[in-house]
Design an enzyme around this catalytic site. Structure first.
Site, PDB file in Angstrom:
ATOM      1  N   HIS A 106       0.871  -1.232  -0.234  1.00 30.08           N
ATOM      2  CA  HIS A 106      -0.298   0.130  -0.218  1.00 30.08           C
ATOM      3  C   HIS A 106       0.504   1.136  -0.177  1.00 30.08           C
ATOM      4  O   HIS A 106       0.226   2.151   0.334  1.00 30.08           O
ATOM      5  CB  HIS A 106      -0.663  -0.112   1.581  1.00 30.08           C
ATOM      6  N   CYS A 136      10.710  15.884 -13.457  1.00 24.84           N
ATOM      7  CA  CYS A 136       9.950  16.035 -14.815  1.00 24.84           C
ATOM      8  C   CYS A 136       9.383  17.979 -14.483  1.00 24.84           C
ATOM      9  O   CYS A 136       8.390  17.991 -15.417  1.00 24.84           O
ATOM     10  CB  CYS A 136       8.207  15.147 -14.943  1.00 24.84           C
ATOM     11  N   GLU A 200      -8.937 -10.867  17.648  1.00 25.53           N
ATOM     12  CA  GLU A 200     -10.419 -11.696  17.638  1.00 25.53           C
ATOM     13  C   GLU A 200      -9.863 -11.918  16.341  1.00 25.53           C
ATOM     14  O   GLU A 200      -9.597 -11.201  15.504  1.00 25.53           O
ATOM     15  CB  GLU A 200     -11.901 -10.439  17.405  1.00 25.53           C
ATOM     16  N   ALA A 216      -0.017  -8.716  19.650  1.00 31.63           N
ATOM     17  CA  ALA A 216       1.423  -9.382  18.919  1.00 31.63           C
ATOM     18  C   ALA A 216       2.578  -9.305  19.502  1.00 31.63           C
ATOM     19  O   ALA A 216       3.131  -9.953  18.567  1.00 31.63           O
ATOM     20  CB  ALA A 216       1.253  -8.621  17.760  1.00 31.63           C
TER      21      ALA A 216
HETATM   22  N1  APR Z   1      -2.385  -6.843  18.441  1.00 32.23           N
HETATM   23  C1  APR Z   1      -2.872  -8.157  16.881  1.00 32.23           C
HETATM   24  N2  APR Z   1      -4.035  -7.535  16.284  1.00 32.23           N
HETATM   25  C2  APR Z   1      -4.665  -6.179  16.979  1.00 32.23           C
HETATM   26  C3  APR Z   1      -3.832  -5.390  18.138  1.00 32.23           C
HETATM   27  C4  APR Z   1      -2.731  -5.836  18.373  1.00 32.23           C
HETATM   28  N3  APR Z   1      -2.200  -5.725  19.489  1.00 32.23           N
HETATM   29  N4  APR Z   1      -3.968  -4.603  17.852  1.00 32.23           N
HETATM   30  C5  APR Z   1      -5.576  -4.340  16.681  1.00 32.23           C
HETATM   31  N5  APR Z   1      -5.326  -5.983  16.343  1.00 32.23           N
HETATM   32  C6  APR Z   1      -6.116  -6.487  15.268  1.00 32.23           C
HETATM   33  C7  APR Z   1      -7.710  -5.615  15.244  1.00 32.23           C
HETATM   34  O1  APR Z   1      -8.422  -6.610  15.846  1.00 32.23           O
HETATM   35  C8  APR Z   1      -8.150  -5.580  13.076  1.00 32.23           C
HETATM   36  O2  APR Z   1      -8.516  -6.712  12.685  1.00 32.23           O
HETATM   37  O3  APR Z   1      -5.548  -5.141  14.145  1.00 32.23           O
HETATM   38  C9  APR Z   1      -6.847  -5.229  12.488  1.00 32.23           C
HETATM   39  C10 APR Z   1      -6.380  -3.657  11.805  1.00 32.23           C
HETATM   40  O4  APR Z   1      -7.732  -3.985  11.701  1.00 32.23           O
HETATM   41  P1  APR Z   1      -7.534  -2.717  10.607  1.00 32.23           P
HETATM   42  O5  APR Z   1      -7.519  -1.194  10.601  1.00 32.23           O
HETATM   43  O6  APR Z   1      -8.869  -2.129   9.447  1.00 32.23           O
HETATM   44  O7  APR Z   1      -6.290  -2.307   9.344  1.00 32.23           O
HETATM   45  P2  APR Z   1      -5.768  -3.094   8.480  1.00 32.23           P
HETATM   46  O8  APR Z   1      -6.131  -4.405   8.072  1.00 32.23           O
HETATM   47  O9  APR Z   1      -4.176  -2.677   8.468  1.00 32.23           O
HETATM   48  O10 APR Z   1      -6.776  -2.397   6.924  1.00 32.23           O
HETATM   49  C11 APR Z   1      -6.122  -2.800   5.954  1.00 32.23           C
HETATM   50  O11 APR Z   1      -6.872  -0.378   5.235  1.00 32.23           O
HETATM   51  O12 APR Z   1      -7.818   1.401   4.617  1.00 32.23           O
HETATM   52  C12 APR Z   1      -6.607   0.770   4.664  1.00 32.23           C
HETATM   53  O13 APR Z   1      -4.804   1.136   3.703  1.00 32.23           O
HETATM   54  C13 APR Z   1      -5.718   0.730   4.370  1.00 32.23           C
HETATM   55  O14 APR Z   1      -3.801  -1.320   5.226  1.00 32.23           O
HETATM   56  C14 APR Z   1      -5.109  -0.587   5.112  1.00 32.23           C
HETATM   57  C15 APR Z   1      -6.119  -1.277   4.418  1.00 32.23           C
END
Ligand code: APR
Length: 230
Positions: A106, A136, A200, A216
């Protein structure tokens, strides 16, 4: 086991103080995706978009990698087979932790991209709307971030890695954004075992062979120690 392909999302950087997107009070609760993460939003209000990423860049510059990032860099260094890390994150915490083979599907806050000629270069800490492209010379600089409606980077290579994976591992991503959310199906189709690490089960959690629930910073060091002990 020869080849591990890992996908990370915002959850791995959460414990380094960088907000996730879809949590309550997350980035997408405070900012509209259409405004700050689409080419149309940028065309309408470049200053709003550039300022949004300037703030993200400043935050990421201050952030330190956590035990989750460090565990993955240890895995890359000490695992006898191959480890490929694909991240949806635009921060550079994997690199700060020492990971070398990182694909930023991304884009990256550290990058600038010319909207005209597609030249890419290192972004200054603070970008301004109308900055010019060093190649450019057009005033068409933008953050090197893949917005909604744009094609993620390195897809061909990533699918090739997924087709060769013995183990696919998805960490801290909600499974809402494609194509990344489809990587688990792709890896399974080619016979990989699939593991998820999250607080979750994600939206595609049903497709994994094993789900490790927990932060994590705890689950990843434990898992990496397990892999390296075998
Ligand atoms: N350890 C493990 N998992 C975690 C933790 C943690 N400490 N904290 C949060 N999470 C999990 C949440 O439960 C959730 O499922 O991380 C996830 C984050 O999800 P999103 O906020 O949707 O982020 P992501 O999946 O990376 O988003 C994907 O969407 O808009 C965009 O481009 C942006 O790259 C991003 C993409």
């Amino acid at each position: 086991m020869q080849k591990i392909v890992i996908l990370t999302g915002a959850g791995i950087s959460a414990e380094s103080g960088l907000g996730t997107f879809r949590a309550e009070g997350g980035l997408w609760a405070e900012h509209r995706i259409e405004d700050v993460a689409t080419p149309e939003g940028f065309a309408r209000n470049p200053k709003l978009v550039v300022d949004f990423y300037n703030a993200r860049r400043a935050q990421a510059a201050e952030a330190e990698p956590n035990a989750g990032h460090l565990a993955l860099s240890r895995l890359e260094k000490d695992f006898a087979g191959e480890v490929v890390l694909v991240t949806q994150n635009v921060d550079d915490l994997h690199e700060k932790a020492g990971s070398r083979r990182v694909m930023h599907m991304h884009g990256a806050l550290k990058g600038a991209l010319c909207g005209r000629c597609e030249h890419r270069w290192e972004a200054p800490l603070v970008m301004a709307p109308g900055d010019s492209c060093p190649q450019c010379t057009q005033p068409a600089a933008r953050p090197d971030i893949v917005w909604f409606g744009e094609m993620p980077y390195d897809m061909e290579q990533i699918y090739e890695h997924l087709s060769e994976a013995d183990l696919f591992v998805s960490i801290g991503t909600s499974g809402n954004v494609y194509p990344a959310a489809g990587f688990v199906s792709e890896a399974r189709r080619h016979g990989a075992r699939c593991m998820e690490f999250n607080l979750e089960p994600s939206a595609v959690g049903g497709l994994f062979n094993d789900i490790r629930i927990g932060p994590a910073t705890q689950t990843l060091p434990e898992w990496v120690a397990e892999v390296l002990a075998n």
